[in-house]
Design an enzyme around this catalytic site. Structure first.
Site, PDB file in Angstrom:
ATOM      1  N   HIS A 460       0.825  -1.206   0.000  1.00  0.00           N
ATOM      2  CA  HIS A 460       0.000   0.000   0.000  1.00  0.00           C
ATOM      3  C   HIS A 460       0.860   1.258   0.000  1.00  0.00           C
ATOM      4  CE1 HIS A 460      -3.734  -2.234   1.745  1.00  0.00           C
ATOM      5  NE2 HIS A 460      -3.596  -2.394   0.457  1.00  0.00           N
ATOM      6  N   ARG A 603     -20.711  16.311 -15.386  1.00  0.00           N
ATOM      7  CA  ARG A 603     -21.318  14.981 -15.525  1.00  0.00           C
ATOM      8  C   ARG A 603     -22.413  14.799 -14.481  1.00  0.00           C
ATOM      9  NH1 ARG A 603     -17.426   9.956 -14.687  1.00  0.00           N
ATOM     10  NH2 ARG A 603     -17.789  10.463 -12.490  1.00  0.00           N
ATOM     11  N   ASN A 720     -11.218   4.606 -18.549  1.00  0.00           N
ATOM     12  CA  ASN A 720     -11.072   3.704 -17.393  1.00  0.00           C
ATOM     13  C   ASN A 720     -12.142   2.615 -17.429  1.00  0.00           C
ATOM     14  OD1 ASN A 720      -9.347   5.793 -16.906  1.00  0.00           O
ATOM     15  ND2 ASN A 720     -10.081   6.258 -14.857  1.00  0.00           N
ATOM     16  N   ASP A 721     -13.410   3.033 -17.498  1.00  0.00           N
ATOM     17  CA  ASP A 721     -14.485   2.049 -17.556  1.00  0.00           C
ATOM     18  C   ASP A 721     -14.506   1.317 -18.890  1.00  0.00           C
ATOM     19  OD1 ASP A 721     -15.850   1.759 -15.129  1.00  0.00           O
ATOM     20  OD2 ASP A 721     -16.860   3.674 -15.366  1.00  0.00           O
ATOM     21  N   ARG A 731     -10.721  -3.256 -13.004  1.00  0.00           N
ATOM     22  CA  ARG A 731      -9.482  -2.474 -12.859  1.00  0.00           C
ATOM     23  C   ARG A 731      -9.038  -2.337 -11.416  1.00  0.00           C
ATOM     24  NH1 ARG A 731     -11.409   3.295 -12.495  1.00  0.00           N
ATOM     25  NH2 ARG A 731     -13.632   3.256 -12.912  1.00  0.00           N
ATOM     26  N   CYS A 768     -11.720  11.799 -21.378  1.00  0.00           N
ATOM     27  CA  CYS A 768     -11.576  12.274 -20.006  1.00  0.00           C
ATOM     28  C   CYS A 768     -11.050  11.192 -19.065  1.00  0.00           C
ATOM     29  CB  CYS A 768     -12.900  12.819 -19.471  1.00  0.00           C
ATOM     30  SG  CYS A 768     -14.242  11.621 -19.482  1.00  0.00           S
TER      31      CYS A 768
END
Length: 838
Positions: A460, A603, A720-721, A731, A768
């Site tokens: 981490h 958004r 990302n998605d 992810r 984006c």
């Protein structure tokens, strides 16, 4: 696969994450003593040939094999570290010396469980042993599967190669007994070669009626010399005496890591690896910095006499736990607000551990027996850590580090210590093992770098250090903690080196490198407010992703051409009731005001599924990422979206506000919201309607881009998605995250199709997602037709500078070829070749 006799592409011999040699936890391999190469942490049980060639050496213990490729490159494939000590147990060699093999042919098989339990590490090496003649260039540093492109091997250009002169002078000979555990296998052989290369004389080793020159790694290993075998060494040349003494020393002195009794007393003390004054470790976050070394010590508890009042100690512990709970909740809230998902996941886990009844019960039991709260809490944590670490799981060992973090935090609260370290800015911090809480505190105090005696590159702390851009090295060993407080050191994280005695010249060199980097950033920043235009005149808008009016102001100061994505979730999370229309309006207006005269894309709320709101109970879902989220939630609870649209329609000037809809999968969803927006405009007496865009974050939307663009004003790609939905990989999955790469050719094809569909209706396309912030991807996105990039505010200057050095027509031509490639790693390699990063 050959391109010509000089160049060769090697395919991955194993499946798993790829590491540079510098990250290998072995000084000999990491130092490059064996040659150039790459490492893989294997996930499969069979080693395959990386190219066609001939087997020139098979280790007698079955853990390594060497091939000679058709272009002359010699490739050592070494499975695991210190596996020679297994004496062949768990290994099955599938080829023999002298055999001809094809690319991808299985070479050896191993028992993963048996080998993993008995060796130091399963990290396996592909080493170019004749690196003096060839150069290895990595194609990828991400995870690979067997057969995927891994390395380019290129013959070095040797100007006017001359015939090697015959050695002159008397040949001198010495005898020695081998001290290296397991005999003269790859690692000690590399040290012998490295020692010999330090002299002008020619040296040979003789054993069992065979001889090998000391500059040939294959030759040395081919002698099959075992531990405690007697060998003869011969040297001839101008410094033969010195060379012989050094070689006898190297042969009779076990490697430092072996802790093995040496044979005769060395005649010459020459320690080449590890280097004098250098500690070798593993890179957790890259960077090169110099500064004073400051050691952080763990908390030492005062002696406990026992016989404490249980009720009072329980109250003391409860007060400390409440304080720490509040601190972690605040950290968690900030991480959520700023979309710092790594930080959020880590501290959410800490909060769960803090509330673990097993920990509290154990501490309370000790307190009831008269133990002080400090000792009761400390013992409770230590006992749990011991249990986790004995299970032999890296994941559970990481959880033990989380527990140690909680131990430190609660002890500080119990002892009344301020949550603060007294350190000068620019210090390089040394510690046995830092915790995530330590890192957040230290980064706020402006430290230059971090180094730990223990720890892992996937911990981490490592994740957070990379996110903060803070150079960090782990696994440096206990001697790190013996260093003098305040001494000047150089932390070369990428090289895996902590230089303890840097010269004045070296410190100046590091300082110059940092100055150059700062100057480049300053130059980029100075130009950040100028438009980003390619050399052939194409304008690219570089906007910012933000989550508040403060971040928007920062983005404007950094040169943003607008806001490409305002995530409105920051208004809805970490509260007991939903924000009303008035609060929402004020927040959106504040962002518009912070951006001057520039446009803002807002958004609509994207919660649901995995992002729950306390005041909006939704059914538990087996697959939340595939469930009720984004625009689907708006359909299920239309009053939430209506309220948000009303708040947005009240901002002024409305012409600078653009609305973006998340998770759209079909045209009807867009048409429904568009009709609702027009009805609200009519209801409010508005003559104009803000532009309405669609997020392209599921493959269905990319494939329907042309139909969506007919009814939308713009499209914005959320890579990302789109990556996780296209590749069917979460992810946030620890084992898969490194493979979720948005430069995968499948993703690029969807981006290309989106841009082509939008162009038919003369709509513009932005990106984006995280890919927009990757300078390596900038030319590809421009080449595929993207005209707006929305990035992290700190990267605006860098991305604009990248755009200004590109030719858009060349980007278009090359990007079409990239669509035909077979993997993300191949795309990344091609990008590095065509558009090198400055």
């Amino acid at each position: 696969m050959h391109k010509n006799n000089k160049e060769l592409t090697l395919s991955a011999p194993l499946s798993g994450p790829v590491l540079t040699l510098a990250k290998v936890p072995d000084a000999v391999f990491a130092s490059g003593a064996m040659g150039d190469g790459i490492a893989i942490d294997p996930l499969n049980d069979t080693l395959h040939a990386p190219c066609a060639g001939v087997v020139v050496h098979v280790a007698r213990t079955g853990h390594a094999v060497t091939l000679r490729a058709d272009n002359g490159a010699e490739l050592l494939l070494h499975l695991g570290l210190d596996t020679v000590e297994l004496q062949g147990q768990g290994f099955t060699m599938l080829v023999e010396e002298g055999a001809r093999v094809t690319n991808g042919q299985p070479l050896l098989r191993y028992d993963q469980d048996k080998v993993a339990q008995q060796c130091k590490s399963l990290v396996s090496l592909l080493i170019l042993t004749n690196s003096q003649d060839f150069q290895a260039r990595p194609i990828t540093l991400k995870s690979v599967r067997v057969g995927e492109p891994l390395l380019h091997i290129i013959r070095r250009q040797v100007a006017g190669a001359q015939a090697e002169a015959e050695p002159v002078g008397e040949e001198i000979v010495g005898h020695i007994r081998i001290a290296h555990r397991g005999g003269l296998h790859a690692r000690p052989a590399a040290l012998i070669r490295q020692t010999a290369q330090g002299f002008k004389s020619k040296s040979k080793l003789h054993f069992g009626g065979k001889s090998a020159t000391c500059d040939s790694l294959i030759g040395l290993m081919g002698l099959a010399i075992g531990e405690q075998d007697d060998v003869q060494v011969s040297c001839q040349g101008p410094d033969a005496e010195a060379a012989l003494q050094a070689l006898l020393t190297a042969l009779s002195t076990a490697l430092a890591e072996e802790h093995h009794a040496a044979a005769p007393t060395p005649m010459v003390q020459r320690q080449r690896v590890p280097e004098a004054g250098v500690l070798h470790g593993v890179c957790a976050a890259p960077g090169l910095v110099a500064g004073p070394l400051f050691r952080l010590s763990a908390i030492s508890l005062p002696a406990d006499a026992g016989h404490n009042d249980p009720a009072q100690q329980r109250q003391t512990l409860d007060t400390a736990l409440t304080q720490v709970h509040s601190e972690i909740t605040a950290t968690l809230s900030q991480a959520r607000k700023h979309k710092q998902t790594d930080e959020e996941a880590i501290f959410a886990a800490h909060l769960a551990l803090l509330e673990d009844p097993a920990l509290l019960d154990a501490a309370h039991h000790s307190i009831d027996l008269g133990t002080a709260a400090t000792h009761a809490w400390s013992q409770s944590i230590d006992a749990q850590c011991d249990v986790l670490q004995q299970l032999g799981s890296a994941l559970l060992a990481e959880r033990a580090n989380d527990l140690r973090d909680l131990k430190q935090r609660v002890l500080r609260a119990l002892l009344g210590e301020a949550w603060h370290y007294e350190l000068p800015p620019g210090a390089i911090v040394a510690a046995h093992e830092l915790t995530p809480s330590d890192l957040l505190q230290l980064s706020q105090q402006g430290v230059a770098g971090l180094c730990m005696a223990e720890g892992g590159a996937t911990s981490h702390v490592a994740i957070l250090a990379r996110g903060k851009g803070l150079p960090c090295m782990v696994a440096l060993g206990a001697s790190l903690l013996d260093q003098q407080q305040g001494q000047a050191v150089v932390l070369d994280a990428e090289g895996g080196r902590l230089e303890l005695m840097p010269s004045v010249e070296r410190l100046a060199q590091v300082e110059q490198a940092q100055l150059d980097r700062r100057q480049r950033r300053a130059e980029q920043q100075a130009q950040a407010h100028s438009p980003a235009q390619t050399v052939d005149g194409l304008h690219i808008e570089v906007a910012a992703n933000v989550a508040s009016s403060e971040e928007a102001a920062n983005a404007l100061a950094n040169g943003a051409d607008g806001v490409g994505l305002l995530r409105t979730e920051f208004l809805f999370v970490d509260r007991q009731t939903a924000p009303d229309e008035r609060e929402q309006h004020h927040a959106y207006q504040a962002v518009l005001d912070a951006m001057g005269d520039k446009s803002v894309i807002i958004r609509t709320i994207d919660v649901g599924g995995d992002k729950q709101l306390d005041y909006l109970p939704l059914p538990a879902e087996a697959n939340p990422v595939l469930g009720l989220r984004g625009i689907r939630l708006a359909q299920a609870r239309p009053e939430i979206l209506d309220q948000q649209l009303r708040a947005l329609l009240h901002v002024t000037p409305l012409s600078r506000c653009r609305i973006l809809l998340p998770m759209v999968t079909e045209v009807d969803e867009l048409l429904h919201i568009r009709q609702r927006l027009e009805a609200l405009c009519h209801e409010l007496g508005l003559s104009q309607r803000p532009e309405l865009g669609v997020m392209i974050e599921v493959p269905a939307a990319a494939l329907l881009a042309e139909q969506l663009a007919e009814h939308a004003d713009f499209l914005s790609i959320g890579t990302n998605d789109l990556s996780q939905y296209t590749l069917a990989m979460d992810r946030d999955h620890a084992g898969l995250a490194s493979r979720v790469d948005a430069l995968h050719p499948a993703l690029l094809r969807l981006i290309a199709q989106t841009c082509a569909g939008a162009a038919r209706h003369k709509r513009w396309v932005g990106v984006c997602g995280a890919l927009a912030s990757d300078p390596l991807a900038t030319p590809v996105l421009i080449g595929l037709g993207v005209s707006e990039l929305s990035v992290s505010p700190v990267q605006i200057g860098e991305i604009k500078d990248r755009v200004r050095h590109l030719d858009a027509s060349e980007c278009r031509r090359i990007s079409q070829d990239l669509l035909k490639l077979s993997s993300a790693s191949a795309v990344r390699h091609a990008c590095h070749q065509h558009w090198p990063l400055r």
